[in-house]
Scaffold this motif. Structure first.
Motif, PDB file in Angstrom:
ATOM      1  N   UNK A  49      -4.323   6.321   7.453  1.00 37.26           N
ATOM      2  CA  UNK A  49      -5.791   6.371   7.469  1.00 37.26           C
ATOM      3  C   UNK A  49      -6.355   6.839   6.130  1.00 37.26           C
ATOM      4  N   UNK A  50      -7.577   6.420   5.817  1.00 41.23           N
ATOM      5  CA  UNK A  50      -8.215   6.865   4.569  1.00 41.23           C
ATOM      6  C   UNK A  50      -8.323   8.384   4.507  1.00 41.23           C
ATOM      7  N   UNK A  51      -8.035   8.948   3.340  1.00 40.44           N
ATOM      8  CA  UNK A  51      -8.151  10.384   3.140  1.00 40.44           C
ATOM      9  C   UNK A  51      -6.967  11.190   3.634  1.00 40.44           C
ATOM     10  N   UNK A  52      -5.950  10.534   4.177  1.00 41.41           N
ATOM     11  CA  UNK A  52      -4.811  11.249   4.757  1.00 41.41           C
ATOM     12  C   UNK A  52      -3.809  11.673   3.689  1.00 41.41           C
ATOM     13  N   UNK A  53      -2.843  12.503   4.107  1.00 40.09           N
ATOM     14  CA  UNK A  53      -1.757  12.926   3.236  1.00 40.09           C
ATOM     15  C   UNK A  53      -0.456  12.287   3.718  1.00 40.09           C
ATOM     16  N   UNK A  54       0.377  11.855   2.764  1.00 37.76           N
ATOM     17  CA  UNK A  54       1.607  11.134   3.104  1.00 37.76           C
ATOM     18  C   UNK A  54       2.778  11.672   2.284  1.00 37.76           C
ATOM     19  N   UNK A  55       3.980  11.553   2.856  1.00 36.43           N
ATOM     20  CA  UNK A  55       5.209  11.867   2.135  1.00 36.43           C
ATOM     21  C   UNK A  55       6.155  10.681   2.285  1.00 36.43           C
ATOM     22  N   UNK A  56       6.700  10.210   1.162  1.00 37.21           N
ATOM     23  CA  UNK A  56       7.617   9.063   1.174  1.00 37.21           C
ATOM     24  C   UNK A  56       8.968   9.535   0.648  1.00 37.21           C
ATOM     25  N   UNK A  57       9.989   9.462   1.505  1.00 33.17           N
ATOM     26  CA  UNK A  57      11.338   9.890   1.142  1.00 33.17           C
ATOM     27  C   UNK A  57      12.158   8.678   0.716  1.00 33.17           C
ATOM     28  N   UNK A  71      -2.970   1.564  -0.666  1.00 35.92           N
ATOM     29  CA  UNK A  71      -3.913   0.525  -0.230  1.00 35.92           C
ATOM     30  C   UNK A  71      -4.701   0.987   0.994  1.00 35.92           C
ATOM     31  N   UNK A  72      -4.032   1.766   1.878  1.00 35.23           N
ATOM     32  CA  UNK A  72      -4.694   2.249   3.087  1.00 35.23           C
ATOM     33  C   UNK A  72      -5.688   3.372   2.812  1.00 35.23           C
ATOM     34  N   UNK A  73      -5.671   3.916   1.599  1.00 32.22           N
ATOM     35  CA  UNK A  73      -6.660   4.931   1.247  1.00 32.22           C
ATOM     36  C   UNK A  73      -6.194   6.362   1.345  1.00 32.22           C
ATOM     37  N   UNK A  74      -4.888   6.600   1.400  1.00 27.03           N
ATOM     38  CA  UNK A  74      -4.389   7.984   1.443  1.00 27.03           C
ATOM     39  C   UNK A  74      -4.852   8.745   0.202  1.00 27.03           C
ATOM     40  N   UNK A  75      -5.221  10.004   0.384  1.00 27.42           N
ATOM     41  CA  UNK A  75      -5.745  10.802  -0.730  1.00 27.42           C
ATOM     42  C   UNK A  75      -4.641  11.541  -1.477  1.00 27.42           C
ATOM     43  N   UNK A  76      -3.532  11.795  -0.788  1.00 30.34           N
ATOM     44  CA  UNK A  76      -2.417  12.483  -1.433  1.00 30.34           C
ATOM     45  C   UNK A  76      -1.117  11.847  -0.965  1.00 30.34           C
ATOM     46  N   UNK A  77      -0.273  11.454  -1.916  1.00 27.87           N
ATOM     47  CA  UNK A  77       0.999  10.806  -1.599  1.00 27.87           C
ATOM     48  C   UNK A  77       2.099  11.541  -2.345  1.00 27.87           C
ATOM     49  N   UNK A  78       2.986  12.177  -1.593  1.00 29.48           N
ATOM     50  CA  UNK A  78       4.091  12.936  -2.169  1.00 29.48           C
ATOM     51  C   UNK A  78       5.338  12.059  -2.143  1.00 29.48           C
ATOM     52  N   UNK A  79       5.906  11.804  -3.314  1.00 31.52           N
ATOM     53  CA  UNK A  79       7.080  10.943  -3.443  1.00 31.52           C
ATOM     54  C   UNK A  79       8.320  11.808  -3.649  1.00 31.52           C
ATOM     55  N   UNK A  89       8.197   8.281 -12.703  1.00 28.28           N
ATOM     56  CA  UNK A  89       7.183   7.622 -13.531  1.00 28.28           C
ATOM     57  C   UNK A  89       6.659   6.372 -12.832  1.00 28.28           C
ATOM     58  N   UNK A  90       7.583   5.585 -12.284  1.00 25.07           N
ATOM     59  CA  UNK A  90       7.198   4.384 -11.543  1.00 25.07           C
ATOM     60  C   UNK A  90       6.364   4.746 -10.313  1.00 25.07           C
ATOM     61  N   UNK A  91       6.785   5.782  -9.597  1.00 22.18           N
ATOM     62  CA  UNK A  91       6.070   6.187  -8.385  1.00 22.18           C
ATOM     63  C   UNK A  91       4.639   6.612  -8.708  1.00 22.18           C
ATOM     64  N   UNK A  92       4.472   7.365  -9.781  1.00 19.98           N
ATOM     65  CA  UNK A  92       3.124   7.804 -10.148  1.00 19.98           C
ATOM     66  C   UNK A  92       2.258   6.624 -10.571  1.00 19.98           C
ATOM     67  N   UNK A  93       2.878   5.651 -11.219  1.00 14.65           N
ATOM     68  CA  UNK A  93       2.132   4.464 -11.607  1.00 14.65           C
ATOM     69  C   UNK A  93       1.641   3.660 -10.421  1.00 14.65           C
ATOM     70  N   UNK A  94       2.331   3.801  -9.295  1.00 13.84           N
ATOM     71  CA  UNK A  94       1.956   3.061  -8.086  1.00 13.84           C
ATOM     72  C   UNK A  94       1.083   3.874  -7.139  1.00 13.84           C
ATOM     73  N   UNK A 151       0.768  11.051  -6.039  1.00 19.33           N
ATOM     74  CA  UNK A 151       0.043  12.175  -6.638  1.00 19.33           C
ATOM     75  C   UNK A 151       0.980  13.337  -6.972  1.00 19.33           C
ATOM     76  N   UNK A 152       2.104  13.428  -6.263  1.00 17.29           N
ATOM     77  CA  UNK A 152       3.093  14.483  -6.490  1.00 17.29           C
ATOM     78  C   UNK A 152       4.482  13.867  -6.372  1.00 17.29           C
ATOM     79  N   UNK A 153       5.436  14.399  -7.142  1.00 12.31           N
ATOM     80  CA  UNK A 153       6.823  13.933  -7.065  1.00 12.31           C
ATOM     81  C   UNK A 153       7.746  15.140  -6.957  1.00 12.31           C
TER      82      UNK A 153
END
Length: 380
Positions: free
Chosen positions: A196-204, A219-227, A236-241, A244-246
């Motif tokens: 959802x828009x504005x949500x926080x996500x973590x991708x392992x 694309x879905x509008x997440x406000x914070x994405x932790x890779x 570097x690639x993850x931040x380019x895509x 917000x945090x790695x």
């Protein structure tokens, strides 16, 4: 000279046994039978699943077999009863079929199809055509198909349920990625988790699937994405895509889930396991917030496939989802994803590390196993 109705001799990479490199061989590809299509593969990518099958500890293998399930090509000929495809069409083979007739295809709740062959483990099905025979022969031996696609061959035969027609003006060396990696990760975020828009996500895990899930979150509008990955060179690639945090778990003094909970005031809204294995699955679930945290499992590891958890983790409002091919109704959805790619809704170029001639397929497999490649495209 027309090849319709004739056996085609061409180049293919054959796996003859576990733990050994693939062998480039001349194979004979029989003409398509009823409701089958023979395709000239133009480009194919190498996926971890292909490496998984020839791993010395794999229990899901039959030999000899032609692997590959992330390809794109051009229809060479069609068998009797095929009405949706004609010679010259650009197409993407689909390891998740869509027959449009079974109870699963008729349900809006899933993208599974009974023609997968095995509804317990997709890797165990589609090793032969529907009549239980192969269209491949090498050195006088019948060769197994893989996932109904076998794109590691210059020509392959697939069921018309395992195929999607795409626009003539697309670059097959890019849209071949829609056959597995990108669609799986991207769809996990868009369709399965419904970020959802504005949500926080973590991708392992920041391979092709993980980076595609990250793109989906963005694309879905997440406000914070932790890779998260144990290879910091991927950050570097993850931040380019859109990350917000790695975080690299090996650089931390406490478990990754505890760090993420502290960073996000209680946990993320959505987490994605794109690695597999008990420890990563558990960390992905535990880093989500109580109340509504959603964890989507995408990765499959060779060993340690069990997930052991306390019922309290779910009683407190967390949910676990599983996803196959990102939840896309395959034949229906691929043309729409191609349109989105053409309209620059997402960038497939970012997932391509290198392009190699098909003869260097073992080099491509080594690169992905060593973590030096997101996707290597092979061309004939």
């Amino acid at each position: 000279m027309s090849t319709k109705g004739k056996v085609i001799k061409c180049k293919a990479a054959i796996a003859w046994e576990l733990g050994k490199p693939l062998c480039i061989e001349e194979v004979e590809v029989a003409p398509p039978k009823a409701h089958e299509v023979r395709i000239q593969i133009i480009a194919t990518a190498v996926c971890h699943t292909d490496a998984h099958i020839i791993h010395p500890k794999s229990t899901e293998s039959v030999f000899p077999v032609i692997l590959g399930h992330e390809g794109a090509g051009i229809v060479e000929s069609v068998g009797p009863g095929v009405t949706n495809f004609k010679p010259g069409d650009k197409v993407i083979p689909l390891y998740v079929p869509q027959c449009r007739k079974c109870k699963f295809c008729l349900s809006p709740l899933t993208n599974i199809c009974v023609k997968l062959g095995s509804l317990e483990n997709p890797l165990l099905g589609q090793k032969l055509m529907e009549d239980k025979t192969s269209r491949f022969t090498c050195k006088g031996k019948s060769v197994y198909h893989f996932l109904g696609t076998s794109t590691f061959s210059q020509y392959t035969v697939v069921s018309d349920a395992n195929l999607s027609k795409i626009d003539d003006d697309v670059n097959l060396e890019r849209v071949c990625l829609l056959g597995c990696g990108f669609s799986t990760g991207y769809g996990a975020a868009i369709n399965t988790a419904k970020v959802t828009p504005g949500s926080t996500c973590a991708v392992f895990g920041l391979g092709s699937v993980g980076l595609s899930a990250l793109i989906g979150c963005k694309v879905a509008g997440a406000s914070r994405i932790i890779a998260i990955d144990i290879n910091s060179e991927k950050f570097t690639k993850a931040k380019g895509l859109g990350a917000t945090d790695c975080l690299n778990p090996r650089d931390l003094q406490k478990p990754i889930q505890e760090v993420i909970i502290e960073m996000t005031n209680g946990g993320v809204d959505f987490a994605f396991d794109c690695v597999g294995g008990f420890e990563v699955m558990k960390a992905a679930l535990e880093c989500t917030t109580v109340g509504w945290g959603s964890c989507t499992l995408i990765g499959v590891a060779m060993q340690n496939k069990e997930l052991i958890l306390s019922p309290l983790e779910l009683l407190m409002g967390r949910t676990i989802n599983g996803t196959l091919f990102g939840g896309w109704k395959s034949a229906d959805s691929i043309p729409k994803l191609v349109t989105d790619y053409k309209n620059k809704k997402f960038n497939l170029d970012a997932l391509v590390t290198s392009t190699l001639p098909f003869d260097k397929i073992n080099e491509a497999l080594d690169l992905i196993l060593q973590g030096k490649s997101i996707r290597t495209i092979l061309t004939f």
